[in-house]
Each structure stands twice: as structure tokens, then as C-alpha cells.
Design a protein around this motif. Structure first.
Motif, mmCIF file in Angstrom:
data_model
loop_
_atom_site.group_PDB
_atom_site.id
_atom_site.type_symbol
_atom_site.label_atom_id
_atom_site.label_comp_id
_atom_site.label_asym_id
_atom_site.label_seq_id
_atom_site.Cartn_x
_atom_site.Cartn_y
_atom_site.Cartn_z
ATOM 1 N N GLU A 192 0.703 -1.320 0.086
ATOM 2 C CA GLU A 192 0.009 0.112 0.070
ATOM 3 C C GLU A 192 0.805 1.090 0.051
ATOM 4 O O GLU A 192 0.512 2.362 -0.343
ATOM 5 N N HIS A 193 2.213 1.122 0.167
ATOM 6 C CA HIS A 193 3.017 2.285 0.273
ATOM 7 C C HIS A 193 3.589 2.511 -0.893
ATOM 8 O O HIS A 193 4.410 3.718 -1.194
ATOM 9 N N CYS A 194 3.537 1.527 -1.932
ATOM 10 C CA CYS A 194 4.245 1.892 -3.231
ATOM 11 C C CYS A 194 3.138 1.955 -4.480
ATOM 12 O O CYS A 194 2.231 1.036 -4.289
ATOM 13 N N ALA A 195 3.154 2.950 -5.141
ATOM 14 C CA ALA A 195 2.185 3.043 -6.155
ATOM 15 C C ALA A 195 2.904 3.250 -7.674
ATOM 16 O O ALA A 195 2.305 3.530 -8.594
ATOM 17 N N THR A 196 4.133 2.895 -7.733
ATOM 18 C CA THR A 196 4.740 2.604 -8.826
ATOM 19 C C THR A 196 4.656 1.461 -9.883
ATOM 20 O O THR A 196 5.123 1.278 -11.099
ATOM 21 N N ASP A 197 3.738 0.656 -9.558
ATOM 22 C CA ASP A 197 3.294 -0.821 -10.131
ATOM 23 C C ASP A 197 4.747 -1.574 -10.811
ATOM 24 O O ASP A 197 4.939 -1.820 -11.726
ATOM 25 N N CYS A 198 5.416 -1.729 -9.824
ATOM 26 C CA CYS A 198 6.744 -2.376 -10.015
ATOM 27 C C CYS A 198 6.732 -3.779 -10.674
ATOM 28 O O CYS A 198 7.858 -3.994 -11.640
ATOM 29 N N GLY A 199 5.943 -4.353 -10.126
ATOM 30 C CA GLY A 199 5.830 -5.988 -10.704
ATOM 31 C C GLY A 199 6.476 -6.924 -9.597
ATOM 32 O O GLY A 199 5.824 -7.454 -8.855
ATOM 33 N N MET A 200 7.665 -6.689 -9.488
ATOM 34 C CA MET A 200 8.520 -7.269 -8.280
ATOM 35 C C MET A 200 8.883 -5.908 -7.388
ATOM 36 O O MET A 200 10.039 -5.364 -7.905
ATOM 37 N N CYS A 201 8.125 -5.806 -6.429
ATOM 38 C CA CYS A 201 8.448 -4.490 -5.755
ATOM 39 C C CYS A 201 9.275 -4.773 -4.545
ATOM 40 O O CYS A 201 9.201 -5.074 -3.562
ATOM 41 N N LYS A 202 10.462 -4.101 -4.937
ATOM 42 C CA LYS A 202 11.748 -4.340 -4.018
ATOM 43 C C LYS A 202 11.439 -3.232 -2.610
ATOM 44 O O LYS A 202 11.979 -3.822 -1.705
ATOM 45 N N THR A 203 10.769 -2.210 -2.817
ATOM 46 C CA THR A 203 10.550 -1.422 -1.649
ATOM 47 C C THR A 203 9.734 -2.083 -0.582
ATOM 48 O O THR A 203 9.913 -2.012 0.615
ATOM 49 N N SER A 204 8.872 -2.762 -1.140
ATOM 50 C CA SER A 204 7.700 -3.721 -0.310
ATOM 51 C C SER A 204 8.601 -4.556 0.573
ATOM 52 O O SER A 204 8.512 -4.549 1.845
ATOM 53 N N ILE A 205 9.646 -5.323 0.221
ATOM 54 C CA ILE A 205 10.545 -6.164 0.878
ATOM 55 C C ILE A 205 11.344 -5.434 1.848
ATOM 56 O O ILE A 205 11.454 -5.993 2.876
ATOM 57 N N ILE A 206 11.970 -4.302 1.344
ATOM 58 C CA ILE A 206 12.856 -3.765 2.170
ATOM 59 C C ILE A 206 11.992 -3.159 3.373
ATOM 60 O O ILE A 206 12.454 -3.297 4.479
ATOM 61 N N ARG A 207 10.939 -2.593 3.120
ATOM 62 C CA ARG A 207 9.993 -2.030 4.071
ATOM 63 C C ARG A 207 9.616 -3.164 5.438
ATOM 64 O O ARG A 207 9.362 -3.097 6.547
ATOM 65 N N SER A 208 9.781 -4.500 4.821
ATOM 66 C CA SER A 208 9.428 -5.500 5.820
ATOM 67 C C SER A 208 10.325 -5.929 6.729
ATOM 68 O O SER A 208 10.005 -6.636 7.720
ATOM 69 N N TYR A 209 11.488 -5.333 6.479
ATOM 70 C CA TYR A 209 12.734 -5.342 7.611
ATOM 71 C C TYR A 209 12.943 -4.147 8.424
ATOM 72 O O TYR A 209 13.279 -3.162 7.885
ATOM 73 N N ASP A 210 12.423 -4.116 9.628
ATOM 74 C CA ASP A 210 12.464 -2.766 10.342
ATOM 75 C C ASP A 210 13.826 -2.249 10.686
ATOM 76 O O ASP A 210 14.662 -2.950 11.077
ATOM 77 N N SER A 211 13.615 -0.933 10.211
ATOM 78 C CA SER A 211 15.025 -0.189 10.161
ATOM 79 C C SER A 211 15.637 -0.072 11.495
ATOM 80 O O SER A 211 16.654 0.258 11.863
ATOM 81 N N GLU A 212 14.705 -0.229 12.767
ATOM 82 C CA GLU A 212 15.406 -0.257 13.927
ATOM 83 C C GLU A 212 16.219 -1.434 14.364
ATOM 84 O O GLU A 212 17.107 -1.439 15.252
ATOM 85 N N ARG A 213 15.693 -2.461 13.583
ATOM 86 C CA ARG A 213 16.472 -3.799 14.028
ATOM 87 C C ARG A 213 17.612 -4.180 13.066
ATOM 88 O O ARG A 213 18.585 -4.768 13.269
ATOM 89 N N TYR A 214 17.422 -3.559 11.643
ATOM 90 C CA TYR A 214 18.251 -4.108 10.615
ATOM 91 C C TYR A 214 18.940 -2.971 10.117
ATOM 92 O O TYR A 214 18.509 -1.917 9.866
ATOM 93 N N GLU A 215 20.566 -3.471 9.786
ATOM 94 C CA GLU A 215 21.138 -2.396 9.014
ATOM 95 C C GLU A 215 20.491 -2.697 7.459
ATOM 96 O O GLU A 215 21.021 -3.913 6.916
ATOM 97 N N ARG A 216 20.202 -1.942 6.573
ATOM 98 C CA ARG A 216 19.554 -2.269 5.346
ATOM 99 C C ARG A 216 20.695 -1.794 4.399
ATOM 100 O O ARG A 216 21.004 -0.626 4.251
ATOM 101 N N ILE A 217 20.825 -2.643 3.404
ATOM 102 C CA ILE A 217 21.793 -2.626 2.545
ATOM 103 C C ILE A 217 21.542 -2.948 1.116
ATOM 104 O O ILE A 217 20.827 -3.935 0.691
ATOM 105 N N ILE A 218 21.559 -2.387 -0.046
ATOM 106 C CA ILE A 218 21.073 -2.404 -1.119
ATOM 107 C C ILE A 218 22.312 -2.637 -2.321
ATOM 108 O O ILE A 218 23.333 -1.654 -2.228
#
Length: 220
Positions: free
Chosen positions: A141-167
């Protein structure tokens, strides 16, 4: 308390040297594919729509030929095997987040000890007269770009307070994700986008470069 590291790694043009979808289209050269690519670049259609339209130009009667070419043509970037081992040794969660297609991604990643559930990509079916792309990882619901395979949705599923997120990535499909993470490893078009918006990033040519930088920066 230190954060756990989680890496979101692109496939086409990142793990592999070339973009496999573009390579398939150039090789089989169905009429109209280049115009679809231009519409994606111009953002007149979404990535999901464009990829779906391109593959619908390929008949399923050529299934074996297409799969054989896709797998045989791909070259894995230097250091990837060592990088997978490095992540396992250091307790880093490695996720493959790709806008590519299952029929070439799974075979190409099979030699590496990456759990299937850590591979996110588009699916496909060859049951009709043309190849149909399926979308098991659509935008939240936070992404409206119609990615197909939505990378931001997957990234958001990992809490920034717990994880150091690297792309780790190379193209337009990685850019929205790059806005969310702590650390960006970039090459090709992703470098241009980061520089335009003055996002800090680490350039890389191979996965040895990435391991060297990860060693230099302790977990936050």
C-alpha cells in the motif's frame, strides 16, 4: 545493541554481468520490443506492464530455445560465490530481489547455497501461446509505481530499528529501494541516479569490492 545486516541484491546486471531480459529480447528480436523499452524509460508505462508486454511477444513454442539461451548467455559477476559464503560466515541475511524471471534466475542461482525463500523474482507460465509473466511480489500500500516485483515492499518488511539495510544494484529498478536503505552499493545507471540526488554510495565492479567495503565498516 548492534543491528543485524540484511542485503537486498539485484540480479540482472548486478549478479550477472549483463541484463538478461534485454539480452533475451536482443537475441530473439520480436517486433516491437524496443518501443516498449523506450516507453518504460519514458515512464509512460510501468515496469510491470512493460516487462509483461515484452514477453508476450515471445511464443511458447520457443520455450526450450529461450530458456537455453538465457541460461547459457549469462555470466556471473566475479566474486559472487565468495560473497555468498562471506554473508553466510558473518551471519548476514542475503536476499535476492530481482525484476527478472524465474525460468532463468533459479537455474543460475542453483549452484549457490541461497534458500529459495530468499529469492524474490517474477514468475512465468508457458501454458498459453505466448509467455505470460506472473507477479507474486506486487507493490504494497506504500508503493504506487506498479513495479511488478516490488523491492521497496520487501525492504520495508525489515524494520530499520532492527536491521542495517543494504542494497546492491545497477538500474532504475533499484532506485526507489536505494532511498530507503542505510548503505548503497551501485554501478551503472544507479550511480547516475545517486549522483543526481547526492545520495552517498559505494561504487563496485565486482563482489570482492563489496566485501572489502563491508569489512571496512563495522555493523552500526
Amino acid at each position: 545493541m548492534s543491528k543485524e545486516r540484511v542485503i537486498f541484491c539485484d540480479f540482472d546486471g548486478t549478479i550477472t554481468v549483463n541484463d538478461n531480459i534485454v539480452a533475451i529480447m536482443k537475441h530473439f528480436n520480436p517486433t516491437g520490443w524496443e518501443a516498449i523499452v523506450q516507453r518504460i524509460v519514458d515512464k509512460t508505462i510501468s515496469i510491470r506492464q512493460g516487462v509483461g508486454e515484452m514477453f508476450s511477444l515471445l511464443p511458447t513454442s520457443r520455450k526450450d530455445e529461450i530458456i537455453e539461451y538465457a541460461i547459457g548467455n549469462a555470466v556471473i559477476r566475479d566474486g559472487f560465490k565468495e560473497f555468498v559464503d562471506y554473508c553466510k560466515e558473518h551471519g548476514i541475511k542475503l536476499l535476492i530481489t530481482s525484476g527478472g524471471i524465474d525460468f532463468f534466475i533459479y537455474p543460475l542461482l542453483k549452484p549457490f547455497p541461497i534458500p529459495t525463500e530468499h529469492i524474490y523474482c517474477n514468475a512465468s507460465t508457458f501454458e498459453g501461446s505466448v509467455i505470460e509473466i506472473l507477479w507474486p511480489n506486487r507493490c504494497d500500500e506504500h508503493c504506487a509505481t506498479d513495479c511488478g516485483m516490488c523491492k521497496t515492499s520487501i525492504i520495508r518488511s525489515y524494520d530499520s530499528e532492527r536491521y542495517e539495510r543494504i542494497i546492491i544494484g545497477d538500474s532504475i529498478t533499484d532506485f526507489e529501494g536505494a532511498k530507503l536503505v542505510d548503505t548503497i552499493f551501485a554501478r551503472s545507471h544507479l550511480i547516475e541516479m545517486c549522483e543526481q540526488l547526492k545520495y552517498p554510495y559505494h561504487p563496485f565492479d565486482n563482489f570482492f569490492d563489496i566485501m572489502k567495503q563491508l569489512e571496512a565498516e563495522p555493523v552500526t
